[in-house]
Enzyme design. Sequence first.
Site, PDB file in Angstrom:
ATOM      1  N   CYS A  67      -2.240   1.031   9.404  1.00 26.19           N
ATOM      2  CA  CYS A  67      -1.311   2.147   9.190  1.00 26.19           C
ATOM      3  C   CYS A  67      -2.094   3.407   8.807  1.00 26.19           C
ATOM      4  CB  CYS A  67      -0.292   1.792   8.108  1.00 26.19           C
ATOM      5  SG  CYS A  67      -0.954   1.884   6.429  1.00 26.19           S
ATOM      6  N   GLU A 118       2.865  -7.892  -1.444  1.00 23.49           N
ATOM      7  CA  GLU A 118       4.089  -7.101  -1.607  1.00 23.49           C
ATOM      8  C   GLU A 118       4.632  -7.211  -3.040  1.00 23.49           C
ATOM      9  OE1 GLU A 118       6.703  -8.185   1.656  1.00 23.49           O
ATOM     10  OE2 GLU A 118       5.378  -7.174   3.091  1.00 23.49           O
ATOM     11  N   ASN A 119       5.618  -6.379  -3.314  1.00 17.39           N
ATOM     12  CA  ASN A 119       6.179  -6.297  -4.661  1.00 17.39           C
ATOM     13  C   ASN A 119       7.673  -6.023  -4.566  1.00 17.39           C
ATOM     14  OD1 ASN A 119       6.792  -4.804  -7.370  1.00 17.39           O
ATOM     15  ND2 ASN A 119       4.775  -5.706  -7.636  1.00 17.39           N
ATOM     16  N   ASN A 154      -1.974  -8.581   2.871  1.00 19.79           N
ATOM     17  CA  ASN A 154      -0.984  -7.710   2.236  1.00 19.79           C
ATOM     18  C   ASN A 154      -0.315  -8.431   1.072  1.00 19.79           C
ATOM     19  OD1 ASN A 154       0.143  -9.187   4.472  1.00 19.79           O
ATOM     20  ND2 ASN A 154       1.974  -7.915   4.423  1.00 19.79           N
ATOM     21  N   SER A 181       9.240  -4.046  -6.257  1.00 20.31           N
ATOM     22  CA  SER A 181       9.287  -2.577  -6.198  1.00 20.31           C
ATOM     23  C   SER A 181       8.422  -2.195  -4.999  1.00 20.31           C
ATOM     24  CB  SER A 181       8.731  -1.989  -7.495  1.00 20.31           C
ATOM     25  OG  SER A 181       8.646  -0.586  -7.365  1.00 20.31           O
ATOM     26  N   TYR A 182       9.044  -2.012  -3.855  1.00 24.41           N
ATOM     27  CA  TYR A 182       8.331  -2.007  -2.570  1.00 24.41           C
ATOM     28  C   TYR A 182       7.053  -1.170  -2.498  1.00 24.41           C
ATOM     29  CZ  TYR A 182      12.466  -4.361  -0.574  1.00 24.41           C
ATOM     30  OH  TYR A 182      13.479  -5.235  -0.307  1.00 24.41           O
ATOM     31  N   GLU A 240      -5.617  -4.210   4.724  1.00 29.89           N
ATOM     32  CA  GLU A 240      -6.867  -3.472   4.955  1.00 29.89           C
ATOM     33  C   GLU A 240      -7.360  -2.820   3.675  1.00 29.89           C
ATOM     34  OE1 GLU A 240      -4.068  -3.390   6.648  1.00 29.89           O
ATOM     35  OE2 GLU A 240      -4.394  -3.129   8.797  1.00 29.89           O
ATOM     36  N   CYS A 274      -3.947   3.378   5.451  1.00 23.49           N
ATOM     37  CA  CYS A 274      -5.153   2.528   5.508  1.00 23.49           C
ATOM     38  C   CYS A 274      -6.266   3.227   6.278  1.00 23.49           C
ATOM     39  CB  CYS A 274      -4.837   1.182   6.146  1.00 23.49           C
ATOM     40  SG  CYS A 274      -3.930   0.096   5.019  1.00 23.49           S
TER      41      CYS A 274
HETATM   42  N1  THU Z   1       0.873  -3.846   6.418  1.00 20.86           N
HETATM   43  C1  THU Z   1      -0.470  -4.093   6.333  1.00 20.86           C
HETATM   44  O1  THU Z   1      -0.898  -4.987   5.577  1.00 20.86           O
HETATM   45  N2  THU Z   1      -1.303  -3.340   7.048  1.00 20.86           N
HETATM   46  C2  THU Z   1      -0.925  -2.309   7.864  1.00 20.86           C
HETATM   47  O2  THU Z   1      -1.770  -1.598   8.390  1.00 20.86           O
HETATM   48  C3  THU Z   1       0.490  -2.063   8.115  1.00 20.86           C
HETATM   49  C4  THU Z   1       1.439  -2.815   7.275  1.00 20.86           C
HETATM   50  C5  THU Z   1       1.788  -4.624   5.601  1.00 20.86           C
HETATM   51  C6  THU Z   1       2.492  -3.820   4.537  1.00 20.86           C
HETATM   52  C7  THU Z   1       3.739  -4.623   4.319  1.00 20.86           C
HETATM   53  O3  THU Z   1       3.447  -5.655   3.374  1.00 20.86           O
HETATM   54  C8  THU Z   1       4.010  -5.265   5.672  1.00 20.86           C
HETATM   55  O4  THU Z   1       2.794  -5.168   6.412  1.00 20.86           O
HETATM   56  C9  THU Z   1       5.131  -4.595   6.452  1.00 20.86           C
HETATM   57  O5  THU Z   1       4.936  -3.238   6.562  1.00 20.86           O
END
Ligand code: THU
Length: 160
Positions: free
Chosen positions: A112, A64-65, A62, A67-68, A75, A115
Amino acid sequence: MKPLKVTSNFEVYDSVEELPQAIQNLMKTAVEARDKAYAPYSQFKVGAALSLNNNEVVTGSNQENASYPSGLCAERTAIYYAGAAFPEAQIQNIAISAKSMKHTVEAPVPPCGACRQALVEYEVKQETDIAVYFMGETGKVMKANSIKDLLPLIFENSVL
Ligand code: THU
């Protein structure tokens, strides 16, 4: 009115050691990818490793940014990388591991919803199922033989 019952099948393994050696190796690769996640906001790191039928292994974590919503899950990072680098290859397995920097994640962490939708696109595209193995940092591993077990009643391109 007719009721419609939708069934999903999963396998639950007590630990990663119960899995075939090739899947253990793939999960180890997912864990290595997980540790490269850029997750300063959530402190929640996820890694994914995909094995392809051309013997390549593709990973993602994952990202992140500030700007969420601009961040991306592990995935999707991995599957879009696979689609971009090896568009003709079939994806056979996905291993996923998640770790919180705040507490120990012992329960398996499934992908999630967004994904799942991204993953099922590739199952439809390649016309073969993708097995998904997912876990936390430690503990049980769950397996689905198809993304469709994680996402019944899929939205797919045949309706367009
Ligand atoms: N995240 C994933 O990488 N995969 C998922 O299936 C669920 C969530 C990440 C997104 C975010 O960077 C962090 O987990 C918290 O939600």
